[in-house]
Design a protein around this motif. Structure first.
Motif, mmCIF file in Angstrom:
data_model
loop_
_atom_site.group_PDB
_atom_site.id
_atom_site.type_symbol
_atom_site.label_atom_id
_atom_site.label_comp_id
_atom_site.label_asym_id
_atom_site.label_seq_id
_atom_site.Cartn_x
_atom_site.Cartn_y
_atom_site.Cartn_z
ATOM 1 N N SER A 1 48.327 21.883 66.710
ATOM 2 C CA SER A 1 47.889 23.279 66.650
ATOM 3 C C SER A 1 49.002 24.183 66.129
ATOM 4 C CB SER A 1 47.422 23.750 68.028
ATOM 5 O OG SER A 1 48.477 23.695 68.966
ATOM 6 N N TYR A 2 50.242 23.894 66.523
ATOM 7 C CA TYR A 2 51.376 24.699 66.054
ATOM 8 C C TYR A 2 51.579 24.514 64.550
ATOM 9 C CZ TYR A 2 56.035 26.797 65.937
ATOM 10 O OH TYR A 2 57.116 27.596 65.644
ATOM 11 N N LEU A 3 51.491 23.256 64.093
ATOM 12 C CA LEU A 3 51.652 22.979 62.667
ATOM 13 C C LEU A 3 50.566 23.672 61.849
ATOM 14 C CD1 LEU A 3 53.066 21.438 60.377
ATOM 15 C CD2 LEU A 3 51.577 19.489 60.867
ATOM 16 N N ILE A 4 49.324 23.599 62.325
ATOM 17 C CA ILE A 4 48.225 24.271 61.622
ATOM 18 C C ILE A 4 48.456 25.778 61.592
ATOM 19 C CG2 ILE A 4 45.754 24.805 61.724
ATOM 20 C CD1 ILE A 4 45.353 21.993 62.915
ATOM 21 N N LEU A 5 48.909 26.327 62.716
ATOM 22 C CA LEU A 5 49.166 27.765 62.787
ATOM 23 C C LEU A 5 50.216 28.187 61.767
ATOM 24 C CD1 LEU A 5 48.979 30.563 64.128
ATOM 25 C CD2 LEU A 5 50.651 29.768 65.816
ATOM 26 N N ILE A 6 51.310 27.440 61.686
ATOM 27 C CA ILE A 6 52.385 27.791 60.756
ATOM 28 C C ILE A 6 51.897 27.682 59.310
ATOM 29 C CG2 ILE A 6 54.667 27.148 59.922
ATOM 30 C CD1 ILE A 6 54.656 28.537 62.651
ATOM 31 N N LEU A 7 51.236 26.578 58.976
ATOM 32 C CA LEU A 7 50.750 26.395 57.613
ATOM 33 C C LEU A 7 49.713 27.447 57.244
ATOM 34 C CD1 LEU A 7 50.421 22.488 57.475
ATOM 35 C CD2 LEU A 7 52.223 23.915 56.481
ATOM 36 N N TRP A 8 48.810 27.763 58.172
ATOM 37 C CA TRP A 8 47.782 28.776 57.939
ATOM 38 C C TRP A 8 48.439 30.139 57.686
ATOM 39 C CZ3 TRP A 8 42.526 28.349 60.840
ATOM 40 C CH2 TRP A 8 41.623 29.295 60.325
ATOM 41 N N THR A 9 49.405 30.480 58.521
ATOM 42 C CA THR A 9 50.075 31.771 58.389
ATOM 43 C C THR A 9 50.800 31.874 57.055
ATOM 44 O OG1 THR A 9 50.397 31.818 60.802
ATOM 45 C CG2 THR A 9 51.702 33.356 59.482
ATOM 46 N N VAL A 10 51.506 30.807 56.678
ATOM 47 C CA VAL A 10 52.240 30.814 55.410
ATOM 48 C C VAL A 10 51.281 30.935 54.229
ATOM 49 C CG1 VAL A 10 53.685 29.418 53.870
ATOM 50 C CG2 VAL A 10 54.223 29.546 56.309
ATOM 51 N N ALA A 11 50.199 30.150 54.247
ATOM 52 C CA ALA A 11 49.263 30.147 53.118
ATOM 53 C C ALA A 11 48.498 31.464 53.019
ATOM 54 C CB ALA A 11 48.291 28.978 53.253
ATOM 55 N N ALA A 12 47.946 31.924 54.141
ATOM 56 C CA ALA A 12 47.154 33.157 54.128
ATOM 57 C C ALA A 12 48.032 34.367 53.837
ATOM 58 C CB ALA A 12 46.432 33.329 55.465
ATOM 59 N N GLY A 13 49.246 34.365 54.352
ATOM 60 C CA GLY A 13 50.156 35.476 54.081
ATOM 61 C C GLY A 13 50.571 35.523 52.625
ATOM 62 N N PHE A 14 50.863 34.352 52.044
ATOM 63 C CA PHE A 14 51.289 34.319 50.643
ATOM 64 C C PHE A 14 50.166 34.765 49.710
ATOM 65 C CE2 PHE A 14 51.926 32.154 46.564
ATOM 66 C CZ PHE A 14 53.190 32.620 46.243
ATOM 67 N N ARG A 15 48.931 34.423 50.071
ATOM 68 C CA ARG A 15 47.784 34.764 49.219
ATOM 69 C C ARG A 15 47.654 36.274 49.037
ATOM 70 N NH1 ARG A 15 42.383 35.810 50.124
ATOM 71 N NH2 ARG A 15 42.677 35.598 52.371
ATOM 72 N N ILE A 16 48.054 37.043 50.029
ATOM 73 C CA ILE A 16 47.884 38.500 49.960
ATOM 74 C C ILE A 16 49.214 39.232 49.813
ATOM 75 C CG2 ILE A 16 45.799 38.352 51.368
ATOM 76 C CD1 ILE A 16 47.439 39.387 53.741
ATOM 77 N N LEU A 17 50.291 38.489 49.605
ATOM 78 C CA LEU A 17 51.631 39.057 49.705
ATOM 79 C C LEU A 17 51.909 40.146 48.673
ATOM 80 C CD1 LEU A 17 54.261 38.804 51.302
ATOM 81 C CD2 LEU A 17 55.019 37.093 49.645
ATOM 82 N N PHE A 18 51.391 40.000 47.454
ATOM 83 C CA PHE A 18 51.749 40.926 46.378
ATOM 84 C C PHE A 18 50.610 41.869 46.001
ATOM 85 C CE2 PHE A 18 54.491 37.139 45.639
ATOM 86 C CZ PHE A 18 55.699 37.757 45.921
ATOM 87 N N ARG A 19 49.638 42.007 46.889
ATOM 88 C CA ARG A 19 48.539 42.931 46.606
ATOM 89 C C ARG A 19 48.956 44.351 46.969
ATOM 90 N NH1 ARG A 19 43.206 39.351 48.418
ATOM 91 N NH2 ARG A 19 43.770 37.520 47.166
ATOM 92 N N ASP A 20 48.535 45.284 46.129
ATOM 93 C CA ASP A 20 48.940 46.684 46.292
ATOM 94 C C ASP A 20 48.140 47.318 47.433
ATOM 95 O OD1 ASP A 20 50.047 49.148 45.984
ATOM 96 O OD2 ASP A 20 48.875 49.689 44.215
ATOM 97 N N ARG A 21 48.728 47.307 48.621
ATOM 98 C CA ARG A 21 48.088 47.868 49.802
ATOM 99 C C ARG A 21 49.104 48.751 50.525
ATOM 100 N NH1 ARG A 21 44.613 45.806 47.197
ATOM 101 N NH2 ARG A 21 43.259 44.044 47.801
ATOM 102 N N PRO A 22 48.644 49.725 51.318
ATOM 103 C CA PRO A 22 49.594 50.578 52.054
ATOM 104 C C PRO A 22 50.485 49.793 53.008
ATOM 105 C CG PRO A 22 47.394 51.552 52.028
ATOM 106 C CD PRO A 22 47.253 50.183 51.459
#
Length: 415
Positions: free
Chosen positions: A335-356
């Motif tokens: 569960s910890y490994l899935i959490l870390i991978l999910w957070t990294v992947a989902a965070g990177f997907r939206i990292l450079f979008r122009d949002r406040p």
């Protein structure tokens, strides 16, 4: 009609008052996270009450935040299963209760920032304030600036209002990176406003003499600079980032050279700057225990119980992956490994979008990546700020989901 007109202002005023009180409550909680001399710390007691009150008055978990809650609960269930393997429970129930509580703080910060993105502008300044205050305590304690100042040090290293310099240093990294972001991207007129607290925080990190904290801040700074360079297509902005990065590096290097002129600082720096210490490479040192622990974990799918490894070998695992295997079993590790991978992947997907909220996400994300690497040489299990990092990133993930949903709904309405 006149009664309705009379009621509307009072409703708006009450809503504004509630928003200000709730924002102040969040800010106070973040401020308290910088003062953990004794446990349970004021942070735990305050946040437990705040989460309970918020839950009674409308804390809402969206579909996008639910995976965070589920994965953290499964992680803690793994710990409970691991506890069942122990013949003597000792203080393990309390340890797991703290694990579950910290998991709930992560979900709480994700939920409130997703609901009210303006809270990012409250959380980060509050975090900076806490970091500056505890850094000052650590620096003053290191130099014995007043009677009793040694309470803010440990092993002759700055610890601030923390029990361990190795937690104190990493705690300071996110506010330091946020201030560095402001220095690199802000208006020149406000540069001094951010540079002074940044210097204090970097001083706290340095005088913690934590190799992990040094590496974490250095790596996060590099990742931040790369992120800023990639997100902009403006040549002028990229040139500014390069110039400001070089200037910041030179300034910090000069500050380091000045600090190293103090003999006691220079001597301890020479010792701590070595890649491997005696307790790392000894026969049963940290690195040897990694191999022993992983072999043991392969034989114990349910784990051996929280903190048991340290009782057997005299030292804890000092590795978050090994710790999850032994203290939370294979279920907790998965569960910890899935959490870390999910957070990294989902965070990177939206990292450079122009949002406040993108600047806050970028700062939290690069520091989170650094904590993942740091976890290979130290145990980050009960680090309060690590769970805050998780919450900030998942709050942005939830905000992006809401943004996309609203955009689709708007397009549908137009059709």
């Amino acid at each position: 009609m006149s009664a309705l007109a009379h009621d509307l202002p009072s409703v708006a005023i009450n809503a504004k008052r509630i928003a200000l009180i709730s924002a102040a409550a969040i800010a106070l909680g973040v401020l308290l996270s910088g003062f953990v001399i004794n446990e349970p710390a004021p942070y735990e007691l305050y946040m437990a009450g705040l989460i309970a009150i918020w839950g009674l008055f409308g804390l809402r978990l969206s579909r996008s935040v639910t995976p965070l809650l589920v994965l953290l609960i499964v992680f803690n269930i793994g710990g409970m299963i691991s506890m069942s393997q122990m013949s003597d429970l000792m203080s393990t129930p309390l340890y797991l209760a703290v694990s579950l509580f910290l998991a709930l703080t992560s979900v709480f910060f994700a939920a409130v920032t997703e609901t009210r993105p303006g809270l990012y502008r409250v959380i980060f300044p509050a975090y900076v304030t806490a970091a500056v205050a505890t850094s000052m305590l650590g620096i003053l304690g290191y130099f014995h600036a007043f009677p009793g100042a040694e309470m803010f040090t440990k092993y002759e290293r700055a610890a601030g209002a923390f029990q361990d310099p190795n937690v104190f240093g990493p705690f300071l990294t996110l506010p330091g990176i946020y201030l560095l972001y402001r220095v690199l991207t802000g208006r020149p007129a406000k540069m001094l406003l951010y540079a002074v607290p940044l210097l204090i925080i970097v001083g706290g990190i340095f005088f913690s003499f934590s190799r992990g904290a040094w590496g974490l801040f250095g790596a996060s700074s590099v990742l931040l600079t790369i992120g800023l360079f990639l997100q902009s297509s403006s040549g002028a902005f990229r040139l500014r980032i390069v110039v400001m990065s070089i200037a910041a590096f030179v300034f910090l290097a000069l500050a380091l050279l000045i600090a190293l002129q103090i003999p006691s600082v220079s001597d301890l720096f020479t010792v701590r700057a070595q890649l491997a210490q005696d307790y790392d490479s000894a026969r049963l040192g940290r690195f040897a225990r990694y191999g022993i622990g992983f072999l043991l974990a392969m034989e114990k799918p349910f784990g051996i119980g929280p903190l048991v490894f340290g009782q057997i070998y005299g030292e804890d695992t000092h590795n978050i992956w090994l710790k999850t295997l032994l203290d939370y079993g294979w279920l907790g590790f998965a569960s910890y490994l899935i959490l870390i991978l999910w957070t990294v992947a989902a965070g990177f997907r939206i990292l450079f979008r122009d949002r406040p909220w993108q600047p806050y996400l970028l700062c939290a994300y690069v520091v989170f990546l650094g904590h993942i690497a740091l976890g290979t040489v130290i145990d980050t299990d009960h680090w309060r700020h690590f769970y805050l990092l998780l919450g900030l990133i998942w709050g942005a993930i939830g905000l992006e989901y809401r943004h996309q949903h609203a955009a689709r709904a708007g397009r549908t309405a137009l059709v």
